[in-house]
Scaffold this motif. Structure first.
Motif, PDB file in Angstrom:
ATOM      1  N   ASP A  67      36.892  40.909  46.764  1.00 13.90           N
ATOM      2  CA  ASP A  67      37.160  41.252  45.375  1.00 13.90           C
ATOM      3  C   ASP A  67      37.686  40.016  44.659  1.00 13.90           C
ATOM      4  OD1 ASP A  67      38.020  42.284  42.950  1.00 13.90           O
ATOM      5  OD2 ASP A  67      39.065  43.998  43.841  1.00 13.90           O
ATOM      6  N   ARG A  69      39.122  39.762  41.952  1.00 14.10           N
ATOM      7  CA  ARG A  69      40.374  40.003  41.229  1.00 14.10           C
ATOM      8  C   ARG A  69      41.596  39.755  42.095  1.00 14.10           C
ATOM      9  NH1 ARG A  69      39.143  45.954  39.645  1.00 14.10           N
ATOM     10  NH2 ARG A  69      38.237  45.758  41.701  1.00 14.10           N
ATOM     11  N   THR A  70      41.405  39.617  43.379  1.00 15.61           N
ATOM     12  CA  THR A  70      42.536  39.405  44.284  1.00 15.61           C
ATOM     13  C   THR A  70      42.193  38.283  45.260  1.00 15.61           C
ATOM     14  OG1 THR A  70      43.975  40.430  45.925  1.00 15.61           O
ATOM     15  CG2 THR A  70      41.712  41.193  45.875  1.00 15.61           C
ATOM     16  N   THR A  71      43.209  37.658  45.796  1.00 16.44           N
ATOM     17  CA  THR A  71      42.972  36.617  46.794  1.00 16.44           C
ATOM     18  C   THR A  71      43.321  37.114  48.189  1.00 16.44           C
ATOM     19  OG1 THR A  71      45.191  35.740  46.428  1.00 16.44           O
ATOM     20  CG2 THR A  71      43.393  34.747  45.147  1.00 16.44           C
ATOM     21  N   THR A  72      43.575  38.397  48.319  1.00 13.85           N
ATOM     22  CA  THR A  72      43.926  38.969  49.620  1.00 13.85           C
ATOM     23  C   THR A  72      42.756  39.786  50.146  1.00 13.85           C
ATOM     24  OG1 THR A  72      46.245  39.074  48.976  1.00 13.85           O
ATOM     25  CG2 THR A  72      45.594  40.396  50.857  1.00 13.85           C
ATOM     26  N   ARG A  77      44.742  43.404  54.468  1.00 17.14           N
ATOM     27  CA  ARG A  77      45.403  44.632  54.012  1.00 17.14           C
ATOM     28  C   ARG A  77      45.385  45.703  55.095  1.00 17.14           C
ATOM     29  NH1 ARG A  77      46.311  44.593  48.412  1.00 17.14           N
ATOM     30  NH2 ARG A  77      45.204  42.909  47.366  1.00 17.14           N
TER      31      ARG A  77
END
Length: 179
Positions: A67, A69-72, A77
């Motif tokens: 994604d 929108r995120t760097t994780t 997760r």
């Protein structure tokens, strides 16, 4: 009868304490094996504190980010769920002291289990080997995860699942045969 109309069968979850409720775990290392072990312990109710490098964190945070929108990554997760994360630069004396205080804290903050998956010898270099930590925390259970064990001719060699599968012969028996 419950909401589904089945007598004696209520919710699936139980109010009974989890198997590892009250057990505190400190997780050191990264990649897959250490975080997977910590994830399983957390799933059974342990309080898992994951120690990550400052700024960048565990390398899994950046593997296969899906994604924009995120760097994780989703992978991180999944493996970090039910854990608390803290940072410590274990390459410095201050960071190693912080980890030592976290692992050897007195009750009620006492650590019961240490999970690590560094290359063999790394904790010894940092004066964080089990025999060092057990001076202050004799009860400590240490899980050391490595591809080829802590000693022996291949101990210093890194290894991921694919390497271990190949050495153990699993890759040979799971692939398609030559045609």
């Amino acid at each position: 009868a419950d909401a589904a109309g089945v007598a004696g069968h209520g919710r699936c979850s139980s109010s009974a304490p989890s198997a590892l409720s009250g057990v505190r775990v400190v997780e050191l290392g990264g990649s897959l094996s250490g975080p997977t072990c910590g994830m399983l312990l957390a799933a059974f109710g342990a309080d898992v504190v994951k120690v990550e490098a400052p700024r960048r964190g565990d390398e899994l945070r950046h593997w296969r980010v899906m994604d924009e929108r995120t760097t994780t990554s989703l992978w991180f997760r999944q493996l970090a769920r039910n854990k608390r994360c803290v940072t410590a630069n274990m390459r410095t004396a201050r960071g190693r002291d912080l980890v030592r205080r976290l692992v050897c804290a007195p009750p009620p903050r006492r650590c019961d289990v240490l999970v690590e998956n560094f290359r063999p010898g790394r904790l010894e270099q940092w004066q964080l080997a089990p025999h060092h930590l057990r001076r202050a925390a004799p009860h400590l259970v240490v899980a050391r995860i490595s591809a080829h064990g802590q000693s022996g001719p291949r101990a210093a060699q890194p290894g991921y699942a694919s390497v271990c599968e190949a050495i153990g012969g699993l890759r040979y028996v799971t692939g398609a045969g030559a045609e």
